[in-house]
Design a protein around this motif. Structure first.
Motif, PDB file in Angstrom:
ATOM      1  N   UNK A   1       0.856  -1.200   0.000  1.00 28.52           N
ATOM      2  CA  UNK A   1       0.000   0.000   0.000  1.00 28.52           C
ATOM      3  C   UNK A   1       0.885   1.241   0.000  1.00 28.52           C
ATOM      4  N   UNK A   2       0.284   2.351  -0.417  1.00 26.71           N
ATOM      5  CA  UNK A   2       1.040   3.590  -0.448  1.00 26.71           C
ATOM      6  C   UNK A   2       1.348   4.050   0.979  1.00 26.71           C
ATOM      7  N   UNK A   3       2.506   4.678   1.196  1.00 22.32           N
ATOM      8  CA  UNK A   3       2.876   5.107   2.549  1.00 22.32           C
ATOM      9  C   UNK A   3       1.790   5.963   3.196  1.00 22.32           C
ATOM     10  N   UNK A   4       1.506   5.656   4.458  1.00 23.88           N
ATOM     11  CA  UNK A   4       0.513   6.435   5.207  1.00 23.88           C
ATOM     12  C   UNK A   4       1.259   7.535   5.962  1.00 23.88           C
ATOM     13  N   UNK A   5       1.472   8.640   5.289  1.00 29.18           N
ATOM     14  CA  UNK A   5       2.169   9.770   5.900  1.00 29.18           C
ATOM     15  C   UNK A   5       1.151  10.613   6.655  1.00 29.18           C
TER      16      UNK A   5
END
Length: 247
Positions: A204-208
């Motif tokens: 998954x895309x980074x959870x920033x």
């Protein structure tokens, strides 16, 4: 120094501290609830300022902010809403920063059928809980994970959605869902029994998770001091210990 003078000085000191105390209203993404409670306690223990904290999904909090809710600081579970707040004139330009990087986990009260994520997700069970991908960044990460595993379409009949990651957690904790995707920080504190599989970050895309000083809090010293505290070594150590990553 006699007792009367000491009492007078103590009273004046207390009055001076109170006169400089401010309160800040903080809007915080639901996944960060446990950590924020610790940070709030540590920050207020300094005796200078008080915080009034509200929790919810990032999407719903942003809607409240755009509708004029008097929040001073916004701790989102993504970096898109804080950026949008700056662009829309709702936040002080240049104040956005990443305070944590979230990690996703699959959690269940019962042992998984396999340590392999795809196999566990295809076992015999009724309901899989995720946050609403439209309002909860962890829900979007769950959707991306299922799409990465090519299971998004097949598992649709079993999906139940929480408004935010805390509600998703409750679905599983109360047995209304057999398993579900939650924040790793929610299951690492050991307050609730169960089993979890950490999801590879590549799924998954980074959870920033970014914070921003809102325009309402531009002149609020408590808000500005809390942001400084979030960037302190003490706060970073608390955030890391809770299961988040930080650069």
């Amino acid at each position: 120094m006699n007792r009367a003078v000491s009492t007078l000085l103590l009273t004046l000191t207390t009055f001076a501290a109170a006169a400089h105390a401010d309160q800040a209203n903080i809007a915080v993404a639901a996944n960060f609830t446990g950590v924020m409670q610790t940070l709030e306690q540590k920050f207020e223990a300094r005796g200078q300022h008080q915080l009034d904290v509200s929790y919810g999904s990032t999407g719903k909090l942003y809607t409240q902010i755009s509708n004029g809710a008097p929040f001073d600081v916004f701790l989102a579970a993504d970096n898109e809403r804080p950026a949008k707040a700056e662009q829309d004139g709702l936040a002080v330009r240049g104040s956005q920063f990443t305070y944590a990087q979230g990690q996703l986990a699959l959690w269940s009260l019962q042992p998984f059928s396999s340590d392999d994520l795809a196999t566990a997700l295809q076992a015999d069970y009724a309901h899989l809980a995720i946050g609403n991908p439209k309002t909860a960044p962890y829900g979007l990460a769950a959707q991306q994970t299922l799409q990465h595993l090519h299971l998004w379409d097949n598992l649709q009949p079993r999906l139940v959605q929480g408004d935010n990651i805390s509600q998703t957690y409750q679905f599983i904790a109360t047995g209304n869902a057999d398993m579900g995707f939650v924040a790793l920080s929610q299951v690492k504190d050991g307050k609730q029994a169960g089993h979890y599989l950490a999801i590879p970050a590549s799924d998954y895309q980074p959870i920033l998770q970014d914070a921003v000083l809102l325009s309402h809090g531009a002149d609020n010293q408590a808000a500005k001091d809390f942001i400084d505290y979030l960037k302190s070594d003490e706060a970073k150590a608390i955030i890391r210990a809770a299961g988040y990553e930080l650069n």
